[in-house]
Design a protein around this motif. Structure first.
Motif, mmCIF file in Angstrom:
data_model
loop_
_atom_site.group_PDB
_atom_site.id
_atom_site.type_symbol
_atom_site.label_atom_id
_atom_site.label_comp_id
_atom_site.label_asym_id
_atom_site.label_seq_id
_atom_site.Cartn_x
_atom_site.Cartn_y
_atom_site.Cartn_z
ATOM 1 N N LEU A 84 52.346 65.643 163.047
ATOM 2 C CA LEU A 84 51.963 65.265 161.676
ATOM 3 C C LEU A 84 52.208 63.775 161.452
ATOM 4 O O LEU A 84 51.362 63.078 160.882
ATOM 5 C CB LEU A 84 52.754 66.084 160.654
ATOM 6 N N PRO A 89 46.516 66.840 162.196
ATOM 7 C CA PRO A 89 46.718 67.988 161.304
ATOM 8 C C PRO A 89 47.215 69.216 162.068
ATOM 9 O O PRO A 89 47.022 69.321 163.287
ATOM 10 C CB PRO A 89 45.323 68.231 160.715
ATOM 11 N N VAL A 91 48.032 73.680 161.899
ATOM 12 C CA VAL A 91 48.106 74.995 161.254
ATOM 13 C C VAL A 91 49.323 75.700 161.836
ATOM 14 O O VAL A 91 49.611 75.597 163.030
ATOM 15 C CB VAL A 91 46.817 75.843 161.411
ATOM 16 N N GLN A 108 56.641 68.075 154.589
ATOM 17 C CA GLN A 108 55.845 67.318 153.614
ATOM 18 C C GLN A 108 55.892 65.815 153.921
ATOM 19 O O GLN A 108 54.854 65.133 153.929
ATOM 20 C CB GLN A 108 56.387 67.572 152.200
ATOM 21 N N ALA A 111 53.755 64.942 157.010
ATOM 22 C CA ALA A 111 52.308 64.973 156.740
ATOM 23 C C ALA A 111 51.907 63.763 155.891
ATOM 24 O O ALA A 111 50.865 63.141 156.147
ATOM 25 C CB ALA A 111 51.934 66.277 156.041
ATOM 26 N N GLU A 112 52.744 63.426 154.933
ATOM 27 C CA GLU A 112 52.420 62.263 154.083
ATOM 28 C C GLU A 112 52.464 60.976 154.908
ATOM 29 O O GLU A 112 51.594 60.112 154.773
ATOM 30 C CB GLU A 112 53.396 62.190 152.908
ATOM 31 N N GLY A 115 49.387 60.773 156.823
ATOM 32 C CA GLY A 115 48.148 60.859 156.042
ATOM 33 C C GLY A 115 47.334 62.076 156.435
ATOM 34 O O GLY A 115 46.101 62.030 156.505
ATOM 35 N N THR A 116 48.021 63.184 156.706
ATOM 36 C CA THR A 116 47.309 64.379 157.149
ATOM 37 C C THR A 116 47.840 65.602 156.411
ATOM 38 O O THR A 116 48.576 65.470 155.428
ATOM 39 C CB THR A 116 47.400 64.518 158.688
ATOM 40 N N GLN A 117 47.464 66.794 156.883
ATOM 41 C CA GLN A 117 47.809 68.016 156.146
ATOM 42 C C GLN A 117 48.228 69.121 157.104
ATOM 43 O O GLN A 117 47.723 69.208 158.226
ATOM 44 C CB GLN A 117 46.582 68.485 155.354
ATOM 45 N N VAL A 118 49.155 69.944 156.636
ATOM 46 C CA VAL A 118 49.541 71.125 157.406
ATOM 47 C C VAL A 118 49.116 72.350 156.607
ATOM 48 O O VAL A 118 49.347 72.414 155.398
ATOM 49 C CB VAL A 118 51.057 71.129 157.719
ATOM 50 N N GLN A 119 48.470 73.284 157.285
ATOM 51 C CA GLN A 119 48.049 74.522 156.624
ATOM 52 C C GLN A 119 48.984 75.648 157.013
ATOM 53 O O GLN A 119 49.189 75.917 158.203
ATOM 54 C CB GLN A 119 46.607 74.869 157.024
ATOM 55 N N GLN A 261 38.106 75.047 160.471
ATOM 56 C CA GLN A 261 38.191 73.585 160.587
ATOM 57 C C GLN A 261 37.067 73.039 161.453
ATOM 58 O O GLN A 261 36.810 71.841 161.461
ATOM 59 C CB GLN A 261 39.525 73.175 161.216
#
Ligand SMILES: NC(=O)C1=CN([C@@H]2O[C@H](COP(=O)(O)OP(=O)(O)OC[C@H]3O[C@@H](n4cnc5c(N)ncnc54)[C@H](O)[C@@H]3O)[C@@H](O)[C@H]2O)C=CC1
Ligand SMILES: O=C([O-])CC(=O)C(=O)O
Length: 267
Positions: A84, A89, A91, A108, A111-112, A115-119, A261
């Motif tokens: 991250l 990204p 999952v 969090q 990921a911040e 600049g990405t996201q975790v699902q 995705q």
């Protein structure tokens, strides 16, 4: 365009995910991350993902489009956080890992920073979409009851609470918060953590876990009420042959998330 992914873990879920993604036009498994490249791992890769490299961790040159965690709680700190932070990204199936002190905040922050996201996957449970939407209006109560055959609780603290092999009727091995459940039962209470993160939080979600000789499936029951009304859901998940603790739906949930995705329409 083909999405190149890294799968973390090559056990019951990981191997089945590789099998289902085999030959898929939209997704290629480029990496499989495992603590040790055993003969069993080599055989699984030879069958389902001969193009994949098995290794203990990504190197800085390795840059998958997505990492897919289906390994266990320790994999979050070991693999997910570093990926991250690099903007890759993820999952994640081992959602109970977020119950450890500071871990949700660390995920969090990583990921911040990237600049990405975790699902967080729905895994073996359904209704996470409804619960997470209901939370917006306000929830008054969420109760989760997990029921698995006695064998599924071997190697857990349940062994100190009862003699699993000789149970004749359902035995409540745990009652408490989702946070405590996820910490005590890292391989059996990820669903409890998922429902609580979607709903009322790890400390306000009531969890009961049963070893039940009368069931041969993993039975998950959720009851919730709030401003939206109420919901009740029972899942009777078939356990995976390779790991009776894990329901087959978890595998399909991982594959669904990956395909969502990689394809133009996500559902
Ligand atoms: N969200 C959900 O509904 C569910 C989540 N899970 C999560 O998925 C995990 C895996 O489940 P199974 O495949 O059934 O378990 P398994 O025990 O069959 O396989 C786990 C695999 O991950 C590998 N592994 C363990 N720690 C690792 C690490 N730090 N880095 C890389 N590889 C690692 C092991 O060597 C093994 O290959 C469970 O431990 C649990 O955390 C499992 C069931 C349901
Ligand atoms: O697969 C299942 O039935 C659920 C499970 O193990 C978990 O919540 O960790």
């Amino acid at each position: 365009m083909t999405m190149n992914i890294a799968v973390i873990g090559c056990g019951a879920i990981g191997a089945s995910v590789l099998e289902l993604l085999k030959g898929h036009a939209a997704v290629q498994v480029g990496w499989v991350l495992v603590p040790e490249v055993t003969d069993a791992v080599r055989a699984t890769l030879a069958r389902h993902a001969p193009q994949a490299r098995a290794l203990p961790a990504l190197t800085i040159e390795d840059r998958p489009d997505l990492i897919v965690e289906c390994a266990g709680h320790t994999a979050i700190e070991e693999h997910v956080l570093p990926a991250l932070r690099r903007g890759i990204p993820a999952v994640v199936a081992s959602i109970g890992a977020l119950s450890a002190p500071g871990m949700a905040e660390a995920v969090q922050a990583a990921a911040e920073a990237g600049g990405t996201q975790v699902q967080l996957l729905s895994g073996a449970i359904g209704g996470v979409d409804a619960l997470a939407a209901a939370r917006i209006g306000g929830l008054d109560e969420v109760v989760y009851t997990g029921r698995k055959p006695p064998l599924a609780w071997t190697g857990t603290p349940a062994e100190q609470r009862c003699d699993l092999a000789s149970l004749k009727e359902a035995f409540c091995i745990f009652e408490g918060s989702a946070r405590e459940a996820a910490q005590l039962y890292p391989k059996n209470a990820n669903v409890a953590a998922t429902l609580s993160l979607a709903g009322m939080g790890l400390d306000r979600t009531t969890v009961r876990l049963y070893a039940d000789p009368a069931v041969d499936e993993n039975v998950h029951h959720v009851a919730a009420r709030g401003a939206f009304g109420s919901m009740e859901l029972t899942m009777r998940g078939k356990p995976l042959e390779a790991n009776p603790k894990t329901s087959a739906l978890t595998v399909y949930s991982v594959v669904r998330a990956v395909l969502n995705q990689a394809t133009a329409i996500a559902i």
